[in-house]
Design a protein around this motif. Structure first.
Motif, mmCIF file in Angstrom:
data_model
loop_
_atom_site.group_PDB
_atom_site.id
_atom_site.type_symbol
_atom_site.label_atom_id
_atom_site.label_comp_id
_atom_site.label_asym_id
_atom_site.label_seq_id
_atom_site.Cartn_x
_atom_site.Cartn_y
_atom_site.Cartn_z
ATOM 1 N N LYS A 130 11.642 1.758 5.127
ATOM 2 C CA LYS A 130 13.053 2.019 5.420
ATOM 3 C C LYS A 130 13.322 3.513 5.567
ATOM 4 C CE LYS A 130 15.034 -2.090 3.218
ATOM 5 N NZ LYS A 130 15.943 -2.592 2.148
ATOM 6 N N SER A 131 12.707 4.315 4.703
ATOM 7 C CA SER A 131 12.884 5.765 4.800
ATOM 8 C C SER A 131 12.294 6.304 6.099
ATOM 9 C CB SER A 131 12.227 6.454 3.598
ATOM 10 O OG SER A 131 12.805 6.017 2.389
ATOM 11 N N PHE A 132 11.153 5.752 6.490
ATOM 12 C CA PHE A 132 10.525 6.163 7.744
ATOM 13 C C PHE A 132 11.424 5.812 8.931
ATOM 14 C CE2 PHE A 132 7.693 5.622 11.370
ATOM 15 C CZ PHE A 132 6.893 6.755 11.296
ATOM 16 N N ARG A 133 12.019 4.618 8.888
ATOM 17 C CA ARG A 133 12.927 4.210 9.960
ATOM 18 C C ARG A 133 14.162 5.116 10.002
ATOM 19 N NH1 ARG A 133 14.274 -0.812 12.476
ATOM 20 N NH2 ARG A 133 12.904 -1.975 11.082
ATOM 21 N N SER A 134 14.713 5.449 8.835
ATOM 22 C CA SER A 134 15.893 6.316 8.786
ATOM 23 C C SER A 134 15.592 7.695 9.351
ATOM 24 C CB SER A 134 16.395 6.432 7.343
ATOM 25 O OG SER A 134 16.747 5.175 6.821
ATOM 26 N N GLU A 135 14.435 8.235 8.990
ATOM 27 C CA GLU A 135 14.057 9.554 9.505
ATOM 28 C C GLU A 135 13.842 9.512 11.012
ATOM 29 O OE1 GLU A 135 13.163 13.604 9.418
ATOM 30 O OE2 GLU A 135 14.119 12.266 7.956
ATOM 31 N N LEU A 136 13.230 8.433 11.490
ATOM 32 C CA LEU A 136 13.014 8.292 12.930
ATOM 33 C C LEU A 136 14.343 8.178 13.669
ATOM 34 C CD1 LEU A 136 11.045 7.920 15.284
ATOM 35 C CD2 LEU A 136 10.982 5.474 14.758
ATOM 36 N N THR A 137 15.270 7.407 13.111
ATOM 37 C CA THR A 137 16.595 7.279 13.732
ATOM 38 C C THR A 137 17.331 8.609 13.726
ATOM 39 O OG1 THR A 137 16.705 4.981 12.977
ATOM 40 C CG2 THR A 137 18.769 6.013 13.652
ATOM 41 N N LEU B 181 9.233 -5.056 6.163
ATOM 42 C CA LEU B 181 10.310 -4.122 6.498
ATOM 43 C C LEU B 181 11.254 -3.891 5.323
ATOM 44 C CD1 LEU B 181 11.195 -5.333 10.114
ATOM 45 C CD2 LEU B 181 9.685 -3.467 9.426
ATOM 46 N N ARG B 182 11.059 -4.638 4.215
ATOM 47 C CA ARG B 182 11.882 -4.428 3.022
ATOM 48 C C ARG B 182 11.390 -3.257 2.184
ATOM 49 N NH1 ARG B 182 11.284 -7.807 -0.572
ATOM 50 N NH2 ARG B 182 9.495 -9.013 0.165
ATOM 51 N N CYS B 183 10.217 -2.746 2.502
ATOM 52 C CA CYS B 183 9.638 -1.646 1.737
ATOM 53 C C CYS B 183 10.508 -0.399 1.860
ATOM 54 C CB CYS B 183 8.222 -1.362 2.240
ATOM 55 S SG CYS B 183 7.430 0.045 1.422
ATOM 56 N N GLN B 184 10.737 0.283 0.729
ATOM 57 C CA GLN B 184 11.572 1.476 0.738
ATOM 58 C C GLN B 184 10.942 2.605 1.545
ATOM 59 O OE1 GLN B 184 14.653 1.692 -0.382
ATOM 60 N NE2 GLN B 184 14.548 -0.460 -1.014
ATOM 61 N N VAL B 185 9.621 2.684 1.540
ATOM 62 C CA VAL B 185 8.943 3.715 2.334
ATOM 63 C C VAL B 185 9.137 3.449 3.822
ATOM 64 C CG1 VAL B 185 6.713 4.776 2.853
ATOM 65 C CG2 VAL B 185 7.257 4.110 0.505
ATOM 66 N N ILE C 187 0.818 -1.206 0.000
ATOM 67 C CA ILE C 187 0.000 0.000 0.000
ATOM 68 C C ILE C 187 0.858 1.265 0.000
ATOM 69 C CG2 ILE C 187 -0.149 0.116 2.525
ATOM 70 C CD1 ILE C 187 -2.993 1.099 2.245
ATOM 71 N N HIS C 188 2.124 1.132 0.390
ATOM 72 C CA HIS C 188 2.997 2.303 0.508
ATOM 73 C C HIS C 188 3.721 2.623 -0.799
ATOM 74 C CE1 HIS C 188 2.236 2.055 4.778
ATOM 75 N NE2 HIS C 188 2.740 0.833 4.826
ATOM 76 N N CYS C 189 4.296 1.594 -1.429
ATOM 77 C CA CYS C 189 5.115 1.837 -2.621
ATOM 78 C C CYS C 189 4.575 1.163 -3.874
ATOM 79 C CB CYS C 189 6.550 1.375 -2.379
ATOM 80 S SG CYS C 189 6.711 -0.409 -2.104
ATOM 81 N N GLY C 190 3.565 0.292 -3.732
ATOM 82 C CA GLY C 190 2.981 -0.371 -4.887
ATOM 83 C C GLY C 190 3.779 -1.546 -5.412
#
Length: 348
Positions: free
Chosen positions: A204-211, A198-202, A187-190
């Motif tokens: 991963k980006s959310f995790r990176s921003e949170l970190t 957790l392999r979804c790029q969206v 639903i996030h990246c299609g």
């Protein structure tokens, strides 16, 4: 001591009419204070209570050691740290995915004050070795709503009316009655994977921003603490030259260890020459030949290897000579060894 409690939960009443309470605290100082059971009251409203288990130490009370040698005695290493800092609860060496020890070690503390002090120093000496210290940040956990597959909230906080299938990306009033096509679509990246992957790029980006936000928040906290301590330490400071007298002059100059080595090598070479002269003056040819063979085939090569080893130690990592005088001495010794060999062969 001000204790900041964020929330409090309790379980359902058990068969013996008891409850389990769970406290959520706002900061590490409150946690470290309540971690010591001596700070608790004996009873609450004339009601007794017990601690069923000890809570795990959060990342806010942990530190990271870097480059800890894998060959050292880890029990002695841990014991020395705990002896010096009684507030250290656990010393844990990390492992890689193959379950092998690595050079990172985590310290779990019971004092937020000690953690801040060590972070300001950034270094600690254990067993005459200086180690770098850094903050320990646990991997950021991402909340994925099991109803809408959205990021950053629980299902109880979700405002979506219908539920989203994590596999096919379709919405339904009741997922139990939903007929899934089994064709994965995020639903996030299609892309062709489940929406909670957790392999979804969206994701991963959310995790990176949170970190990144966690890192920036911790850095601001550490810098503000450091500035506060520096201001406190500098507010009453007054420089007096009498407090810093000049260093006394050295009473003697340190001796060069290479000089002692050269003296011993000279003495050793002189004794070798004496032995060679003594062997050449023996009257028994058979005895002379036997000793000369021993001398030429065993002793001389042994000292040649010794001089070569010393020459290799007289270089730095880039191959530069450390002591030119020692290098010249060793070359002279090797030339004399070569002449001894030539003299031996000329006698025969």
């Amino acid at each position: 001591m001000e204790i900041n409690i964020l929330n409090c939960r309790y379980s359902n009443r058990s068969s013996n009419n008891e409850y389990d309470f769970l406290l959520f605290l706002k900061d590490a100082s409150s946690f470290s204070f309540l971690l010591d059971q001596n700070h608790w009251l004996d009873t609450f409203g004339d009601v007794n209570y017990t601690f069923p288990s000890s809570p795990s130490i959060p990342p806010q009370l942990s530190l990271l050691f870097k480059n800890v040698d894998l060959r050292l005695d880890f029990n002695e290493f841990s014991q020395e740290i705990k002896t010096r800092y009684p507030q250290v609860k656990n010393v844990i060496r990390f492992k890689n995915k193959f379950n092998n020890d690595i050079k990172l070690v985590k310290l779990e503390l019971s004092s937020s004050t000690l953690r801040e002090e060590l972070l300001i120093k950034r270094k600690i000496t254990v067993g005459y070795i200086v180690y770098d210290i850094d903050e320990y940040l646990a991997p950021a956990n991402i909340l994925i709503c099991s109803k809408c597959m959205g990021l950053g909230h629980f299902m109880k906080q979700c405002t979506q009316v219908k539920s989203t299938c994590r596999t096919c990306d379709e919405c339904a009033d009741d997922l139990k009655l939903h007929i899934c096509s089994k064709i994965e679509k995020c639903i996030h990246c299609g892309q062709s994977h489940k929406s909670n992957s957790l392999r979804c790029q969206v994701v991963k980006s959310f995790r990176s921003e949170l970190t990144r936000k966690l890192l920036s928040s911790n850095n601001r906290s550490s810098s503000s603490t450091m500035n506060t301590l520096n201001n406190m330490s500098n507010s009453n400071f007054k420089y007096l030259s009498s407090d810093f007298p000049p260093m006394p002059m050295p009473q003697f100059l340190p001796t060069n260890p290479n000089n002692t080595m050269l003296i011993k090598l000279d003495d050793l070479l002189g004794k070798i020459t004496e032995v060679n002269n003594h062997l050449s003056n023996l009257e028994l040819n058979l005895l002379i030949e036997r000793h000369e063979n021993l001398f030429m085939k065993l002793i001389v090569p042994m000292f040649e290897d010794l001089f070569g080893l010393i020459a290799s130690q007289n270089q730095d990592k880039k191959g530069n000579i450390l002591d030119p005088d020692l290098k010249l001495k060793l070359e002279r010794y090797l030339i004399q060894m070569k002449k001894i060999k030539e003299g031996k062969y000329s006698i025969n």
